[in-house]
Design an enzyme around this catalytic site. Structure first.
Site, PDB file in Angstrom:
ATOM      1  N   SER A 195       2.972   7.279  -6.441  1.00 58.52           N
ATOM      2  CA  SER A 195       1.989   6.462  -5.565  1.00 58.52           C
ATOM      3  C   SER A 195       1.643   8.300  -5.382  1.00 58.52           C
ATOM      4  O   SER A 195       0.514   8.652  -6.587  1.00 58.52           O
ATOM      5  CB  SER A 195       2.277   6.060  -3.751  1.00 58.52           C
ATOM      6  N   ASP A 254       0.067  -4.274  -6.117  1.00 50.93           N
ATOM      7  CA  ASP A 254       0.299  -3.542  -5.478  1.00 50.93           C
ATOM      8  C   ASP A 254      -1.521  -3.030  -3.816  1.00 50.93           C
ATOM      9  O   ASP A 254      -2.625  -3.764  -4.601  1.00 50.93           O
ATOM     10  CB  ASP A 254       0.175  -2.365  -5.892  1.00 50.93           C
ATOM     11  N   HIS A 302       3.848  -2.193  -4.086  1.00 51.84           N
ATOM     12  CA  HIS A 302       3.932  -0.724  -3.926  1.00 51.84           C
ATOM     13  C   HIS A 302       4.909  -0.470  -3.954  1.00 51.84           C
ATOM     14  O   HIS A 302       5.185   1.032  -4.863  1.00 51.84           O
ATOM     15  CB  HIS A 302       2.929   0.005  -2.929  1.00 51.84           C
TER      16      HIS A 302
END
Length: 417
Positions: free
Chosen positions: A227, A322, A356
């Protein structure tokens, strides 16, 4: 409980978090239908649970690596399905394992399918984050605030800097079990929303600390990130010497959210969110995938990380489902950029159906959770079965990549000692 029914975890009921176990039931009636359950409580007190219906064979046995679930939290043959399919008892909660000192404790049980579902047998699985001989040391030195994990023995070992959004030890401790010296440091502290700028020098300081460690034999260090940590890892590779291998998981190709400084100069402008493109859903969690402004638009070129300056290797890993942002598109942009500069120092992996939150395998799948920037629950994305399979493959690939590109020098280690 029935004294005849036995629920077994093989080869042992005690294992590392990222190791599979064989789940078997014996002593049932021929063709008996039962419900298998798993239950665990995380470090925040949130209860996670799963269940699946199975039918015994003619000998009264069930083998989860052979027999299909007929219904429940998943269907089909899924040897570790009871673990990855566990869901929280409260919506939008992510499984929290804040400390590596305590194992992930899972209670497996088998119940009669009819009536009240009387328990027939149970067993407790202790899934440890720290293996025998691995040392854990909190580090507070200069600007470094983190936790260092070292494998048993003198080494030499390869060194890895693990970047995570907030305090987190799971990935770092599990990598130390595999023979890496790992320092995990958070990107942010508890005062996240008061941060006006970030300084790459702090992470360079952590990298230098690792390189000087007496057990470290690798010429440079590896960096593992996900991330927002992804663009910090890219920046380390582009601007700081000695970064030999970067694992980028579902990140961005630009510096997101906060200006980045190095040696008292701003090196990257922030790529911002358009809150107007956040989509609310009936579940109460927002879909923010399209909220991040296009990093390739003319006004955002100053936020793009100049990864072509890096001398080390990249492993780009993207989940195709994601919903935090378009990681696959960001990965494709980086590949195109490197190729345009005549570089081939990268490899890629993309996973259809994965979301994600890519983690070491066999933890509960997390489809949604609280986002510190948005300050609300968001959808992370992913289809549970595909996501679980992606984590198994990804975790092996990360280890292979780091071992291949972090060369250890025994002479260098002896000089440090």
């Amino acid at each position: 409980m029935s004294s005849q029914v036995r629920l077994m975890l093989l080869p042992s009921a005690r294992c590392l978090f990222d190791e599979p176990v064989q789940v078997k039931v014996a002593g049932l009636r021929s063709r008996q239908v039962v419900t298998m359950r798993a239950r665990s409580t995380d470090d925040k007190g949130v209860v996670f649970s799963s269940s699946a219906t199975y039918k015994a064979d003619g000998s009264g046995e069930i083998h989860l690596d052979r027999d299909p679930s007929l219904g429940g939290s998943y269907v089909g043959v899924e040897p570790m399905g009871l673990l990855w399919s566990m869901r929280p008892d409260t919506l939008h909660k992510m499984f929290q394992k804040l400390s590596s000192l305590n194992p992930h404790v899972v209670n497996f049980s088998v119940h009669e399918e009819d009536g009240e579902g009387r328990m027939l047998a149970e067993v407790t699985n202790e899934r440890f984050l720290i293996g025998d001989g691995v040392s854990r040391h909190p580090i507070q030195k200069g600007n470094i605030r983190g936790v260092l994990f070292t494998p048993p023995g003198q080494g030499p070992f390869p060194a890895v800097l693990d970047l995570y959004t907030f305090e987190y030890e799971k990935r770092a401790s599990l990598l130390a079990n595999k023979g890496f010296v790992v320092l995990t440091v958070p990107l942010y502290n508890d005062k996240f929303h008061s941060i006006k700028e970030m300084h790459l020098d702090i992470f360079e300081e952590a990298a230098d600390f690792l390189k000087r460690h007496p057990k470290v034999g690798s010429k440079g260090i590896g960096v593992v990130s996900r991330s927002k940590g992804g663009d910090i890892a890219l920046s380390l590779a582009a601007f700081v010497p000695g970064v030999e291998a970067v694992v980028w998981l579902n990140g961005c190709n630009a510096n997101v959210g906060i200006p980045l400084y190095y040696k008292k100069h701003k090196i990257l402008s922030p790529l911002m969110y358009d809150i107007g493109k956040v989509i609310p859903t009936e579940s109460g969690a927002s879909m923010i995938k399209y909220g991040l402004i296009d990093p390739m638009s003319e006004g955002n070129k100053d936020s793009l990380v100049p990864i072509e300056q890096a001398t080390g290797r990249f492993l780009f890993v993207a989940s195709e489902d994601d919903l935090n942002w378009d990681s696959k598109a960001h990965m494709d942009m980086m590949v195109e950029r490197l190729k345009r500069h005549g570089k081939d120092n990268f490899e890629t992996a993309s996973y259809p159906g994965a979301g994600h939150i890519l983690e070491p395998p066999y933890g509960p799948f997390c489809p949604s959770g609280f986002h510190v920037v948005v300050r609300n629950p968001v959808l992370w994305g992913g289809e549970p079965r595909s996501h679980a399979a992606a984590e198994v493959h990804m975790w092996k690939k990360i280890q292979e990549f780091l071992r291949t590109h972090l060369r250890c020098d025994a002479i260098q280690t002896k000089m440090k000692l």
